[in-house]
Design a protein around this motif. Structure first.
Motif, mmCIF file in Angstrom:
data_model
loop_
_atom_site.group_PDB
_atom_site.id
_atom_site.type_symbol
_atom_site.label_atom_id
_atom_site.label_comp_id
_atom_site.label_asym_id
_atom_site.label_seq_id
_atom_site.Cartn_x
_atom_site.Cartn_y
_atom_site.Cartn_z
ATOM 1 N N GLU A 194 2.889 -3.994 5.032
ATOM 2 C CA GLU A 194 1.969 -3.560 3.970
ATOM 3 C C GLU A 194 0.725 -4.441 3.909
ATOM 4 O OE1 GLU A 194 4.174 -3.182 0.320
ATOM 5 O OE2 GLU A 194 5.234 -1.424 1.059
ATOM 6 N N ILE A 195 0.140 -4.673 5.074
ATOM 7 C CA ILE A 195 -1.070 -5.477 5.188
ATOM 8 C C ILE A 195 -2.274 -4.617 4.816
ATOM 9 C CG2 ILE A 195 -2.562 -6.694 6.822
ATOM 10 C CD1 ILE A 195 0.010 -7.393 8.389
ATOM 11 N N ARG A 196 -3.124 -5.147 3.975
ATOM 12 C CA ARG A 196 -4.351 -4.449 3.593
ATOM 13 C C ARG A 196 -5.294 -4.399 4.793
ATOM 14 N NH1 ARG A 196 -3.714 -2.336 -1.147
ATOM 15 N NH2 ARG A 196 -2.392 -3.498 -2.556
ATOM 16 N N ILE A 197 -6.013 -3.288 4.925
ATOM 17 C CA ILE A 197 -6.875 -3.111 6.089
ATOM 18 C C ILE A 197 -8.294 -2.723 5.686
ATOM 19 C CG2 ILE A 197 -4.916 -2.434 7.530
ATOM 20 C CD1 ILE A 197 -6.143 0.440 7.461
ATOM 21 N N ARG A 198 -9.188 -2.855 6.652
ATOM 22 C CA ARG A 198 -10.562 -2.362 6.555
ATOM 23 C C ARG A 198 -10.752 -1.348 7.667
ATOM 24 N NH1 ARG A 198 -13.286 -8.128 5.679
ATOM 25 N NH2 ARG A 198 -13.126 -8.171 3.430
ATOM 26 N N PHE A 209 -8.990 -2.941 11.043
ATOM 27 C CA PHE A 209 -8.828 -4.385 11.046
ATOM 28 C C PHE A 209 -7.953 -4.803 9.886
ATOM 29 C CE2 PHE A 209 -12.767 -3.635 13.253
ATOM 30 C CZ PHE A 209 -12.743 -4.549 14.293
ATOM 31 N N GLU A 210 -7.028 -5.742 10.140
ATOM 32 C CA GLU A 210 -6.198 -6.240 9.046
ATOM 33 C C GLU A 210 -6.993 -7.265 8.244
ATOM 34 O OE1 GLU A 210 -3.799 -10.012 10.927
ATOM 35 O OE2 GLU A 210 -2.750 -8.132 10.717
ATOM 36 N N MET A 211 -6.647 -7.382 6.991
ATOM 37 C CA MET A 211 -7.233 -8.378 6.095
ATOM 38 C C MET A 211 -6.103 -9.305 5.661
ATOM 39 S SD MET A 211 -9.524 -5.793 3.741
ATOM 40 C CE MET A 211 -9.307 -6.844 2.354
ATOM 41 N N ARG A 212 -5.795 -10.277 6.455
ATOM 42 C CA ARG A 212 -4.714 -11.201 6.152
ATOM 43 C C ARG A 212 -5.273 -12.556 5.790
ATOM 44 N NH1 ARG A 212 0.078 -11.667 10.272
ATOM 45 N NH2 ARG A 212 0.594 -9.705 9.310
ATOM 46 N N LYS A 213 -4.832 -13.089 4.699
ATOM 47 C CA LYS A 213 -5.279 -14.411 4.291
ATOM 48 C C LYS A 213 -4.362 -15.437 4.945
ATOM 49 C CE LYS A 213 -7.427 -12.777 0.238
ATOM 50 N NZ LYS A 213 -8.014 -13.052 -0.997
ATOM 51 N N ASP A 257 -13.803 2.127 4.430
ATOM 52 C CA ASP A 257 -12.611 1.989 3.590
ATOM 53 C C ASP A 257 -12.181 0.528 3.626
ATOM 54 O OD1 ASP A 257 -10.406 2.538 2.022
ATOM 55 O OD2 ASP A 257 -9.550 4.033 3.368
ATOM 56 N N SER A 258 -11.685 0.034 2.500
ATOM 57 C CA SER A 258 -11.267 -1.362 2.439
ATOM 58 C C SER A 258 -10.178 -1.539 1.394
ATOM 59 C CB SER A 258 -12.466 -2.245 2.085
ATOM 60 O OG SER A 258 -12.074 -3.590 2.011
#
Length: 71
Positions: free
Chosen positions: A20-24, A66-70, A33-34
């Motif tokens: 459930e990784i947030r993506i762009r 693209f994933e948005m992983r911190k 989309d983001s």
């Protein structure tokens, strides 16, 4: 700083969906989309959910993911 990794293979997309990784999502070098998560994908489409009833259908051939992983 967020780490951005391109999601290009089925394995990449499956991992992002499972975790459930947030993506762009980018199309023609523009972010369209983001912050959503992948809920389904196939050879042609990626379905991203941003809210309870907010679904977006993106073409795998026309878009980059693209994933948005911190860290």
């Amino acid at each position: 700083m967020a780490r951005n990794r391109r999601l290009s293979t089925d394995r990449d997309l499956q991992e992002a969906m499972d975790d459930e990784i947030r993506i762009r999502v980018f199309k023609d070098d523009h972010m369209i989309d983001s912050g959503g998560i992948i809920i389904r994908f196939d050879a042609d489409l990626v379905v991203v959910q941003s809210g309870v009833s907010e679904l977006a259908y993106h073409s795998r051939n026309e878009c980059e993911f693209f994933e948005m992983r911190k860290p």
